[in-house]
Design an enzyme around this catalytic site. Structure first.
Site, short mmCIF file in Angstrom:
data_model
loop_
_atom_site.label_atom_id
_atom_site.label_comp_id
_atom_site.label_asym_id
_atom_site.label_seq_id
_atom_site.Cartn_x
_atom_site.Cartn_y
_atom_site.Cartn_z
N HIS A 150 45.11 64.68 24.23
CA HIS A 150 45.75 65.56 25.21
C HIS A 150 45.80 64.89 26.57
O HIS A 150 46.84 64.90 27.24
CB HIS A 150 44.97 66.88 25.30
CG HIS A 150 45.39 67.76 26.43
ND1 HIS A 150 46.29 68.79 26.28
CD2 HIS A 150 45.06 67.75 27.75
CE1 HIS A 150 46.48 69.38 27.43
NE2 HIS A 150 45.75 68.76 28.35
N GLU A 151 44.69 64.30 26.99
CA GLU A 151 44.66 63.67 28.31
C GLU A 151 45.57 62.45 28.38
O GLU A 151 46.29 62.25 29.37
CB GLU A 151 43.23 63.30 28.68
CG GLU A 151 42.32 64.50 28.90
CD GLU A 151 42.90 65.48 29.91
OE1 GLU A 151 43.51 65.04 30.90
OE2 GLU A 151 42.76 66.69 29.69
N HIS A 154 49.23 63.06 28.87
CA HIS A 154 49.69 63.16 30.26
C HIS A 154 50.19 61.82 30.77
O HIS A 154 51.12 61.75 31.58
CB HIS A 154 48.54 63.65 31.15
CG HIS A 154 48.18 65.09 30.96
ND1 HIS A 154 49.11 66.11 31.01
CD2 HIS A 154 46.98 65.69 30.74
CE1 HIS A 154 48.50 67.26 30.83
NE2 HIS A 154 47.21 67.04 30.66
N GLU A 219 50.50 71.11 30.96
CA GLU A 219 49.45 71.32 29.98
C GLU A 219 50.03 71.66 28.61
O GLU A 219 49.57 71.17 27.58
CB GLU A 219 48.50 72.43 30.44
CG GLU A 219 47.68 72.09 31.68
CD GLU A 219 46.77 70.89 31.49
OE1 GLU A 219 46.43 70.58 30.32
OE2 GLU A 219 46.43 70.25 32.48
#
Length: 324
Positions: A150-151, A154, A219
């Protein structure tokens, strides 16, 4: 190009344009404050003084931007690790980075129990992945891999860079306001400090609003990208659920310490409700105007909330899992 990613990039452009407008307005406001004070005090070089103050502010903005990563790591109380000190974590980050087609990040670990996880940086090849011990301890291997995905999503989506930049007005305005608050007995300096305090407050509000609206969209996009990269939406959903419980169990004091990096983390680290300390000898008296303070807190969360509701994110991931 997926429609979700297209929408995110449109929001990125809008956030950067809004950032530019806010920054220009902030610099114009600084110039106007110093120029007005110089004219009021009949100083003959009002324009030069105002220009100098504005130039110093602009240099400060550049310095803050240059040191943004170090500042965030300091706020997160994080220290950098490598393959020797954190081999398993480094191996997972390297594997996920390869899946997403992004450079291997520098990893920093925070000593906090609050579940922090964020990716920050101004260039894709110089991104820092920050994880807290609370996050690492709370998750199993698959869940931790999903959080890292997920990070790093980004980074793949390029929104980590934009988020690092658009958070600058908030950092700058908050720093200016804090420095003004530390001035004791300002005397004639109030001619400058009062309008600058009002200016920084306005920039802080607008900057946080811009950051919040952009953050909510990024997000959701990172959730989708992470689920696709790992092939396991259920692992990310499980990680979000577990981290959400950890946040609920974290003392408000610890959450307040982590609140400065809340907008960058995978989940909001701000308390859902203001801390209620009962008064009186028996501890049974409600603080004055508590009903008003509670409502203002809910209004603040409505305006400045940087993350979609966790349950909505989990439901979206569950739906993606069913459609696999």
């Amino acid at each position: 190009m997926p429609s979700g990613l297209t929408a995110l990039r449109i929001r990125m452009v809008a956030a950067l344009v809004a950032l530019g407008v806010v920054t220009v307005a902030f610099l114009a406001g600084v110039w106007a404050v110093f120029y007005g004070v110089c004219v009021l005090l009949d100083i003959g070089i009002a324009a030069q003084v105002a220009f100098g103050a504005t130039a110093v502010t602009l240099v400060t903005i550049g310095g803050l931007e240059y040191r943004q990563i170090e500042t965030i790591e300091r706020l997160a109380d994080a220290h950098r690790v490598d393959r020797e000190t954190a081999p398993a974590l480094s191996e997972t980050a390297t594997r996920v980075a390869a899946q997403l087609g992004v450079p291997e990040p520098t990893i920093a670990v925070s000593e906090r129990d609050a579940p922090e996880a964020m990716a920050v940086g101004l260039r894709p090849n110089a991104v820092h992945l920050v994880l807290s011990l609370g996050t690492i301890a709370a998750l199993d291997d698959d869940e931790l891999e999903a959080v890292i995905a997920h990070e790093l999503a980004h980074v793949s989506n390029r929104d980590a860079i934009v988020m690092t930049v658009v958070s600058l007005p908030v950092v700058l305005a908050d720093g200016l306001g804090s420095r003004i608050d530390r001035i004791e007995n300002p005397g004639c300096m109030a001619l400058v400090t009062v309008p600058l305090k009002a200016l920084s407050g306005g920039v802080w509000i607008v900057g946080r609003t811009i950051t919040a609206r952009f953050s909510r969209a990024r997000e959701l996009a990172a959730d989708r990208a992470a689920a696709e990269a790992t092939g396991s939406p259920a692992a990310l959903a499980s990680a979000l659920r577990r981290l959400d419980r950890e946040i609920a169990d974290t003392p408000d004091r610890d959450l307040r310490e982590a609140a400065s990096v809340s907008s960058l983390s995978i989940l909001s680290l701000e308390p859902a409700e203001p801390e209620k300390v009962m008064l009186g000898p028996d501890g049974a008296t409600e603080p004055s105007y508590w009903w008003l303070r509670a409502r203002l807190h809910r209004l603040e969360r409505f305006l400045f909330e940087t993350h979609p509701p966790t349950e909505d994110r989990i439901d979206a991931l569950a739906d993606r899992e069913r459609r696999r």
